[in-house]
Motif scaffolding. Structure first.
Motif, PDB file in Angstrom:
ATOM      1  N   PRO A  33       0.821  -1.211   0.000  1.00 51.78           N
ATOM      2  CA  PRO A  33       0.000   0.000   0.000  1.00 51.78           C
ATOM      3  C   PRO A  33       0.859   1.267   0.000  1.00 51.78           C
ATOM      4  O   PRO A  33       1.827   1.360   0.752  1.00 51.78           O
ATOM      5  CB  PRO A  33      -0.811  -0.097   1.295  1.00 51.78           C
ATOM      6  N   GLY A  34       0.506   2.191  -0.861  1.00 49.48           N
ATOM      7  CA  GLY A  34       1.186   3.476  -0.900  1.00 49.48           C
ATOM      8  C   GLY A  34       2.488   3.509  -1.672  1.00 49.48           C
ATOM      9  O   GLY A  34       3.107   4.566  -1.796  1.00 49.48           O
ATOM     10  N   THR A  36       4.300   3.864  -4.813  1.00 47.68           N
ATOM     11  CA  THR A  36       4.113   4.303  -6.190  1.00 47.68           C
ATOM     12  C   THR A  36       5.245   3.754  -7.051  1.00 47.68           C
ATOM     13  O   THR A  36       6.260   3.271  -6.521  1.00 47.68           O
ATOM     14  CB  THR A  36       4.124   5.837  -6.270  1.00 47.68           C
TER      15      THR A  36
END
Length: 140
Positions: A33-34, A36
């Motif tokens: 998650p998170g 990029t």
């Protein structure tokens, strides 16, 4: 500890590192998650730089031990193929991937590169060569 034992230990340490980083950590980091693409590429660049530095040391250990031991030709071939795959990754593929990573980190969106597939193919070949060389070291 004999040169053959040291070469086998270095070979299987190398196998473990390639499996853990290339086939577990690298694909999983992009699923966190998170994370990029730029963050994942930045982390990957650092991790693979460190992996490749350790791989070079392990390759030197394996080749030095083989030279001290004079194992069967098949062992030399397998280990040589692993070292050749590493050299191809470092000298031919990593520079292309590095340019693409720098472009992404600079905010550009370059097209997908076949260099990534070449790196993975070399990684698979290197892994097979290392496993073969390691088994040959254990059985000779």
């Amino acid at each position: 500890m004999t040169a053959g034992s040291v070469a086998a230990a270095a070979t299987f340490t190398w196998v473990g590192m390639v499996l853990a980083i290339s086939f577990v950590e690298a694909p999983l980091k992009f699923r966190a998650p998170g994370v990029t693409a730029p963050i994942g590429l930045g982390i990957g660049r650092l991790v693979f730089r460190a992996l490749n530095a350790v791989e070079l040391v392990l390759a030197l250990v394996v080749l030095s031990c083989l030279a001290a031991r004079t194992p069967p030709v098949a062992t030399w071939v397998a280990s040589g193929l692993a070292v050749a795959a590493l050299a191809a990754q470092l000298l031919l593929v990593r520079p292309v991937l590095g340019r693409r990573t720098r472009a992404v980190l600079a905010g550009q969106e370059p097209p997908r590169s076949p260099a990534h597939l070449a790196y993975v193919a070399l990684e698979v070949g290197k892994l097979v060569a290392l496993l073969t060389g390691g088994v040959l070291l254990l059985t000779s």
